[in-house]
Design a protein around this motif. Structure first.
Motif, PDB file in Angstrom:
ATOM      1  N   LEU A 221      10.871  48.101  46.332  1.00 54.85           N
ATOM      2  CA  LEU A 221      10.508  46.606  46.149  1.00 54.85           C
ATOM      3  C   LEU A 221      12.043  45.860  45.383  1.00 54.85           C
ATOM      4  CD1 LEU A 221       9.361  44.295  47.848  1.00 54.85           C
ATOM      5  CD2 LEU A 221       7.370  44.648  46.700  1.00 54.85           C
ATOM      6  N   ILE A 222      12.080  46.109  43.757  1.00 54.40           N
ATOM      7  CA  ILE A 222      12.816  45.307  43.184  1.00 54.40           C
ATOM      8  C   ILE A 222      14.201  45.863  43.231  1.00 54.40           C
ATOM      9  CG2 ILE A 222      12.986  46.247  40.490  1.00 54.40           C
ATOM     10  CD1 ILE A 222      10.244  46.960  39.843  1.00 54.40           C
ATOM     11  N   SER A 223      14.178  46.704  43.905  1.00 52.04           N
ATOM     12  CA  SER A 223      15.834  46.744  43.984  1.00 52.04           C
ATOM     13  C   SER A 223      16.512  46.135  45.377  1.00 52.04           C
ATOM     14  CB  SER A 223      15.925  48.370  44.470  1.00 52.04           C
ATOM     15  OG  SER A 223      15.749  49.145  45.573  1.00 52.04           O
ATOM     16  N   ASN A 224      15.360  45.583  45.364  1.00 55.79           N
ATOM     17  CA  ASN A 224      16.017  44.785  47.390  1.00 55.79           C
ATOM     18  C   ASN A 224      15.212  43.737  47.215  1.00 55.79           C
ATOM     19  OD1 ASN A 224      16.644  46.705  48.849  1.00 55.79           O
ATOM     20  ND2 ASN A 224      15.049  47.337  50.024  1.00 55.79           N
ATOM     21  N   THR A 225      14.323  42.876  46.577  1.00 54.59           N
ATOM     22  CA  THR A 225      14.376  41.512  45.854  1.00 54.59           C
ATOM     23  C   THR A 225      15.595  41.053  46.166  1.00 54.59           C
ATOM     24  OG1 THR A 225      12.163  42.170  45.448  1.00 54.59           O
ATOM     25  CG2 THR A 225      13.163  39.923  44.843  1.00 54.59           C
ATOM     26  N   PHE A 226      16.331  41.409  44.283  1.00 56.13           N
ATOM     27  CA  PHE A 226      17.570  40.247  44.055  1.00 56.13           C
ATOM     28  C   PHE A 226      18.237  40.121  45.096  1.00 56.13           C
ATOM     29  CE2 PHE A 226      20.913  40.397  42.014  1.00 56.13           C
ATOM     30  CZ  PHE A 226      21.446  38.554  41.263  1.00 56.13           C
ATOM     31  N   PRO A 227      19.171  41.636  45.690  1.00 55.91           N
ATOM     32  CA  PRO A 227      19.783  41.167  46.553  1.00 55.91           C
ATOM     33  C   PRO A 227      19.399  40.174  48.019  1.00 55.91           C
ATOM     34  CG  PRO A 227      19.461  43.604  46.747  1.00 55.91           C
ATOM     35  CD  PRO A 227      18.910  42.480  44.926  1.00 55.91           C
ATOM     36  N   PHE A 228      18.263  40.318  48.101  1.00 58.13           N
ATOM     37  CA  PHE A 228      17.976  39.424  49.199  1.00 58.13           C
ATOM     38  C   PHE A 228      18.075  38.410  49.150  1.00 58.13           C
ATOM     39  CE2 PHE A 228      14.543  37.497  51.662  1.00 58.13           C
ATOM     40  CZ  PHE A 228      14.457  37.664  52.269  1.00 58.13           C
ATOM     41  N   LEU A 229      17.280  37.896  47.944  1.00 62.68           N
ATOM     42  CA  LEU A 229      17.355  36.164  47.721  1.00 62.68           C
ATOM     43  C   LEU A 229      18.619  35.589  46.788  1.00 62.68           C
ATOM     44  CD1 LEU A 229      14.308  36.505  44.795  1.00 62.68           C
ATOM     45  CD2 LEU A 229      14.489  35.302  46.771  1.00 62.68           C
ATOM     46  N   VAL A 230      19.535  36.873  46.991  1.00 61.53           N
ATOM     47  CA  VAL A 230      21.115  36.634  46.462  1.00 61.53           C
ATOM     48  C   VAL A 230      21.647  36.272  47.139  1.00 61.53           C
ATOM     49  CG1 VAL A 230      23.118  36.317  44.928  1.00 61.53           C
ATOM     50  CG2 VAL A 230      20.523  36.642  43.408  1.00 61.53           C
ATOM     51  N   LEU A 231      22.108  36.988  48.531  1.00 58.12           N
ATOM     52  CA  LEU A 231      22.728  37.157  49.892  1.00 58.12           C
ATOM     53  C   LEU A 231      22.077  35.874  50.326  1.00 58.12           C
ATOM     54  CD1 LEU A 231      23.737  40.886  49.826  1.00 58.12           C
ATOM     55  CD2 LEU A 231      25.205  38.963  49.133  1.00 58.12           C
ATOM     56  N   GLY A 232      20.611  36.207  50.426  1.00 61.00           N
ATOM     57  CA  GLY A 232      19.709  34.916  50.913  1.00 61.00           C
ATOM     58  C   GLY A 232      20.004  34.261  51.420  1.00 61.00           C
ATOM     59  N   TRP A 233      20.542  33.328  49.881  1.00 64.25           N
ATOM     60  CA  TRP A 233      20.744  31.726  49.888  1.00 64.25           C
ATOM     61  C   TRP A 233      22.332  31.433  49.414  1.00 64.25           C
ATOM     62  CZ3 TRP A 233      23.991  29.529  46.163  1.00 64.25           C
ATOM     63  CH2 TRP A 233      23.496  28.182  46.091  1.00 64.25           C
ATOM     64  N   LEU A 234      23.131  32.334  49.813  1.00 69.87           N
ATOM     65  CA  LEU A 234      25.118  32.363  49.787  1.00 69.87           C
ATOM     66  C   LEU A 234      24.644  31.788  51.224  1.00 69.87           C
ATOM     67  CD1 LEU A 234      26.635  34.987  47.398  1.00 69.87           C
ATOM     68  CD2 LEU A 234      26.126  32.913  47.651  1.00 69.87           C
ATOM     69  N   ILE A 235      23.694  32.600  52.360  1.00 69.55           N
ATOM     70  CA  ILE A 235      24.122  32.709  54.038  1.00 69.55           C
ATOM     71  C   ILE A 235      23.539  30.486  54.367  1.00 69.55           C
ATOM     72  CG2 ILE A 235      23.145  32.819  56.308  1.00 69.55           C
ATOM     73  CD1 ILE A 235      23.524  35.544  54.885  1.00 69.55           C
ATOM     74  N   MET A 236      22.278  30.896  53.373  1.00 69.30           N
ATOM     75  CA  MET A 236      20.950  29.331  53.778  1.00 69.30           C
ATOM     76  C   MET A 236      21.701  28.379  53.038  1.00 69.30           C
ATOM     77  SD  MET A 236      17.558  29.470  52.379  1.00 69.30           S
ATOM     78  CE  MET A 236      16.697  30.946  53.899  1.00 69.30           C
ATOM     79  N   ALA A 237      22.187  27.935  51.878  1.00 67.90           N
ATOM     80  CA  ALA A 237      23.399  26.788  51.388  1.00 67.90           C
ATOM     81  C   ALA A 237      24.433  26.389  52.401  1.00 67.90           C
ATOM     82  CB  ALA A 237      23.436  27.780  49.829  1.00 67.90           C
ATOM     83  N   ALA A 238      24.975  27.384  52.816  1.00 70.27           N
ATOM     84  CA  ALA A 238      25.909  27.125  54.036  1.00 70.27           C
ATOM     85  C   ALA A 238      25.217  26.619  54.905  1.00 70.27           C
ATOM     86  CB  ALA A 238      26.614  28.260  54.427  1.00 70.27           C
ATOM     87  N   ASP A 239      24.190  27.144  55.511  1.00 72.26           N
ATOM     88  CA  ASP A 239      23.723  26.923  56.839  1.00 72.26           C
ATOM     89  C   ASP A 239      21.997  27.392  56.759  1.00 72.26           C
ATOM     90  OD1 ASP A 239      22.933  26.259  59.292  1.00 72.26           O
ATOM     91  OD2 ASP A 239      24.814  25.387  59.968  1.00 72.26           O
ATOM     92  N   LEU A 240      21.194  26.777  56.966  1.00 70.40           N
ATOM     93  CA  LEU A 240      19.582  27.456  57.431  1.00 70.40           C
ATOM     94  C   LEU A 240      19.636  27.989  58.693  1.00 70.40           C
ATOM     95  CD1 LEU A 240      17.293  28.021  56.347  1.00 70.40           C
ATOM     96  CD2 LEU A 240      16.626  26.114  56.857  1.00 70.40           C
ATOM     97  N   GLY A 241      20.599  27.201  60.024  1.00 70.34           N
ATOM     98  CA  GLY A 241      20.337  28.267  61.513  1.00 70.34           C
ATOM     99  C   GLY A 241      21.653  29.042  61.002  1.00 70.34           C
ATOM    100  N   GLU A 242      22.531  29.207  60.672  1.00 71.39           N
ATOM    101  CA  GLU A 242      23.316  30.504  60.338  1.00 71.39           C
ATOM    102  C   GLU A 242      22.099  31.605  59.866  1.00 71.39           C
ATOM    103  OE1 GLU A 242      26.854  29.820  59.370  1.00 71.39           O
ATOM    104  OE2 GLU A 242      27.149  28.801  60.178  1.00 71.39           O
TER     105      GLU A 242
END
Length: 196
Positions: free
Chosen positions: A72-93
């Motif tokens: 879980l720890i190994s997945n938490t950081f990339p999930f947050l960072v990569l997910g946010w990089l997409i979400m910051a551009a467009d929540l719908g995307e």
């Protein structure tokens, strides 16, 4: 209220929404892992069991389940960072990429996966990774190239996860998640071209 103050308030609302969504999903993952430990690991059986009917529900549930806190720890950081990089551009995307990557990763794992249960958010994470790289190819904007460069610099080593070189790692989930992310980038790019 001045324009700059209203823009600041709008940005604050957007960031709060992003934090609540991503943070909420991570909180669910951590809560389920705590519950799973209390249940002796029985929740993990809700994951993807390749080519078995009981494994079909895992296509939806598996990204929320993990094989212990280290996983879980190994997945938490990339999930947050990569997910946010997409979400910051467009929540719908982000919604589209999450759904497509999760579905393609889950179905690919169910059809082609090795025996045993497959769990974890890494299929979705590989989808985020694939999307952010492929978006640069389809959009060809300075911003998308810059994000792709940052993603490669930070997470480029992930690519080895699509190869069957480590026992106990669902490389099938990683591979099909990556494919799903690339497919989502193509789909979103195609929709943008059609609507512009």
């Amino acid at each position: 209220m001045t324009n700059s103050a209203s823009e600041s308030q709008a940005l604050k609302r957007i960031f709060t929404t992003q934090a609540v969504i991503l943070g909420g999903l991570v909180a669910v993952m951590w809560g389920l892992e705590i519950l799973d430990i209390g249940m002796g690991g029985r929740l993990d059986y809700l994951g993807i069991w390749p080519r078995q009917s009981r494994g079909l529900t895992g296509i939806l549930v598996a990204p929320l389940l993990h094989g212990g806190f280290r996983h879980l720890i190994s997945n938490t950081f990339p999930f947050l960072v990569l997910g946010w990089l997409i979400m910051a551009a467009d929540l719908g995307e982000w919604v589209v990429v999450s759904a497509v990557a999760g579905l393609v990763s889950g179905l690919g794992t169910w059809i082609f996966g090795s025996n045993g249960v497959h769990i974890g958010a890494s299929g979705v994470i590989f989808g985020y990774f694939g999307f952010l790289l492929a978006r640069a190819f389809f959009e060809r904007t300075m911003g998308s190239f810059l994000v792709a460069f940052i993603v490669l610099a930070m997470f480029g080593g992930m690519i080895w996860g699509i190869l069957p070189i480590r026992v106990g790692i669902s490389w099938e989930g990683h591979l099909f998640g990556l494919v799903g992310g690339i497919a989502a980038a193509w789909l979103i790019g195609w929709i943008k071209k059609k609507t512009n």
